[in-house]
Design a protein around this motif. Structure first.
Motif, short mmCIF file in Angstrom:
data_model
loop_
_atom_site.label_atom_id
_atom_site.label_comp_id
_atom_site.label_asym_id
_atom_site.label_seq_id
_atom_site.Cartn_x
_atom_site.Cartn_y
_atom_site.Cartn_z
N ARG A 1 30.52 64.03 39.13
CA ARG A 1 29.28 64.09 38.36
C ARG A 1 29.57 64.47 36.91
O ARG A 1 28.98 63.91 35.98
CB ARG A 1 28.33 65.11 38.98
CG ARG A 1 27.02 65.23 38.22
CD ARG A 1 26.19 66.41 38.68
NE ARG A 1 24.97 66.50 37.89
CZ ARG A 1 24.10 67.50 37.97
NH1 ARG A 1 24.33 68.50 38.80
NH2 ARG A 1 23.02 67.51 37.22
N GLU B 1 28.31 62.25 33.86
CA GLU B 1 27.21 62.70 33.01
C GLU B 1 27.63 63.00 31.58
O GLU B 1 26.82 62.89 30.66
CB GLU B 1 26.56 63.94 33.63
CG GLU B 1 25.65 63.61 34.79
CD GLU B 1 24.70 64.75 35.09
OE1 GLU B 1 23.93 65.14 34.20
OE2 GLU B 1 24.76 65.25 36.22
N ALA C 1 25.60 61.37 28.60
CA ALA C 1 24.95 62.11 27.52
C ALA C 1 25.29 61.51 26.16
O ALA C 1 24.43 61.40 25.27
CB ALA C 1 25.37 63.58 27.57
N ASP D 1 15.81 70.59 38.02
CA ASP D 1 17.07 70.52 37.28
C ASP D 1 17.68 69.13 37.39
O ASP D 1 18.11 68.53 36.39
CB ASP D 1 18.04 71.57 37.82
CG ASP D 1 19.34 71.61 37.04
OD1 ASP D 1 19.34 72.13 35.92
OD2 ASP D 1 20.36 71.10 37.56
N HIS E 1 18.43 66.09 34.43
CA HIS E 1 19.69 65.37 34.23
C HIS E 1 19.49 63.86 34.46
O HIS E 1 20.11 63.05 33.77
CB HIS E 1 20.76 65.93 35.15
CG HIS E 1 21.27 67.26 34.71
ND1 HIS E 1 22.33 67.39 33.84
CD2 HIS E 1 20.86 68.52 35.00
CE1 HIS E 1 22.56 68.68 33.61
NE2 HIS E 1 21.67 69.39 34.30
N HIS F 1 20.33 73.77 28.46
CA HIS F 1 19.64 72.51 28.72
C HIS F 1 18.83 72.07 27.51
O HIS F 1 18.73 70.88 27.21
CB HIS F 1 18.75 72.64 29.96
CG HIS F 1 19.52 72.66 31.24
ND1 HIS F 1 20.14 73.79 31.71
CD2 HIS F 1 19.80 71.67 32.13
CE1 HIS F 1 20.75 73.52 32.85
NE2 HIS F 1 20.57 72.24 33.13
N ALA G 1 26.74 68.67 27.33
CA ALA G 1 26.75 68.25 28.73
C ALA G 1 27.98 68.79 29.44
O ALA G 1 27.90 69.30 30.57
CB ALA G 1 26.72 66.72 28.82
N GLU H 1 27.62 72.69 29.84
CA GLU H 1 26.58 73.08 30.80
C GLU H 1 27.01 72.79 32.23
O GLU H 1 26.85 73.62 33.13
CB GLU H 1 25.28 72.33 30.47
CG GLU H 1 24.07 72.80 31.26
CD GLU H 1 23.99 72.19 32.64
OE1 GLU H 1 23.70 72.93 33.60
OE2 GLU H 1 24.23 70.98 32.76
N LEU H 2 27.61 71.63 32.45
CA LEU H 2 28.06 71.28 33.80
C LEU H 2 29.26 72.12 34.23
O LEU H 2 29.42 72.41 35.41
CB LEU H 2 28.41 69.79 33.86
CG LEU H 2 27.20 68.84 33.75
CD1 LEU H 2 27.67 67.41 33.50
CD2 LEU H 2 26.35 68.90 35.00
#
Length: 230
Positions: free
Chosen positions: A99, A103, A107, A144, A148, A196, A215, A218-219
């Motif tokens: 993921r 992602e 982004a 959440d 995303h 976020h 991104a 945060e991940l």
């Protein structure tokens, strides 16, 4: 080995199952050319159209492949594993690693391609996440993931959108389970709202580098929490 005539209905499903059994048993090993439609239809006691549909079903499962002008050949002795099922069986930490790869690029693309409608959708999803942060549980996880998903949708790449949709169910249950073990929101002021918000702002402003960075960071926070639970 005689195939045996089939019962009246549903013929296509029965034909596909009978052919699948022959392949799984080794009667037709991988690489073997199957008998022609006429021969199969006669042995199964059905029409050629039924055989054709059954072979199409086997091809969809990755068991056979038609070669133009040459016939239909066995390519595997068991169905290719269903991708959603594979994700459901995978460890959530493994799914999360993929993921992150997906992602972060999404982004960056979103910052390049977002529309005013995308920005509106992302900000609405951000508000929904804030509204569920205190409650936690499934509602918070769903909000959440929806945020995303809105960022991924803003990348306007249908393959990325479809991939995220496949990943979401596997992530959802894993994250809900994690909330039962540790409050993943408590360690972050505002339950991760600042991170976020920064991501949405970067995408909205068209700052590709910032969107990618936000991104990734945060991940990485959640990935670290998942790793500590292993």
């Amino acid at each position: 080995m005689a195939l045996g005539a089939l019962r009246p209905s549903p013929l296509v499903e029965q034909a596909a199952e009978r052919l699948r059994e022959q392949i799984a048993s080794g009667h037709w090993p991988v690489g073997t050319k199957l008998p022609g439609e006429t021969t199969l239809a006669r042995e199964l006691g059905v029409g050629r159209s039924t055989v054709r549909e059954a072979l199409r079903a086997l091809a969809g499962a990755g068991l056979v492949r038609a070669r133009q002008g040459a016939g239909v050949f066995v390519t595997a002795d068991r169905p290719v594993e269903d991708w959603p099922a594979r994700l459901r069986a995978a460890a959530v930490a493994d799914v999360y690693e993929v993921r992150v790869l997906m992602e972060v690029q999404a982004a960056r693309l979103a910052a390049r391609r977002r529309t005013p409608e995308d920005v509106t959708a992302m900000r609405a999803a951000l508000d929904a996440r804030r509204a569920t942060a205190e409650a936690g549980g499934a509602a918070f996880v769903d909000a959440d993931i929806a945020l995303h998903a809105a960022v991924v949708a803003a990348a306007h790449n249908p393959v990325l959108t479809d991939l995220f949709a496949e990943f979401a169910p596997a992530l959802r249950q894993g994250l809900i389970d994690l909330l039962d073990l540790v409050d993943v929101r408590a360690a972050e002021a505002g339950h991760g709202d600042a991170a976020h918000t920064a991501l949405v702002d970067a995408v909205a402003s068209g700052d590709e580098d910032a969107a990618e960075r936000e991104a990734r960071e945060e991940l990485a926070v959640m990935r670290g929490k998942l790793a500590r639970q292993d």
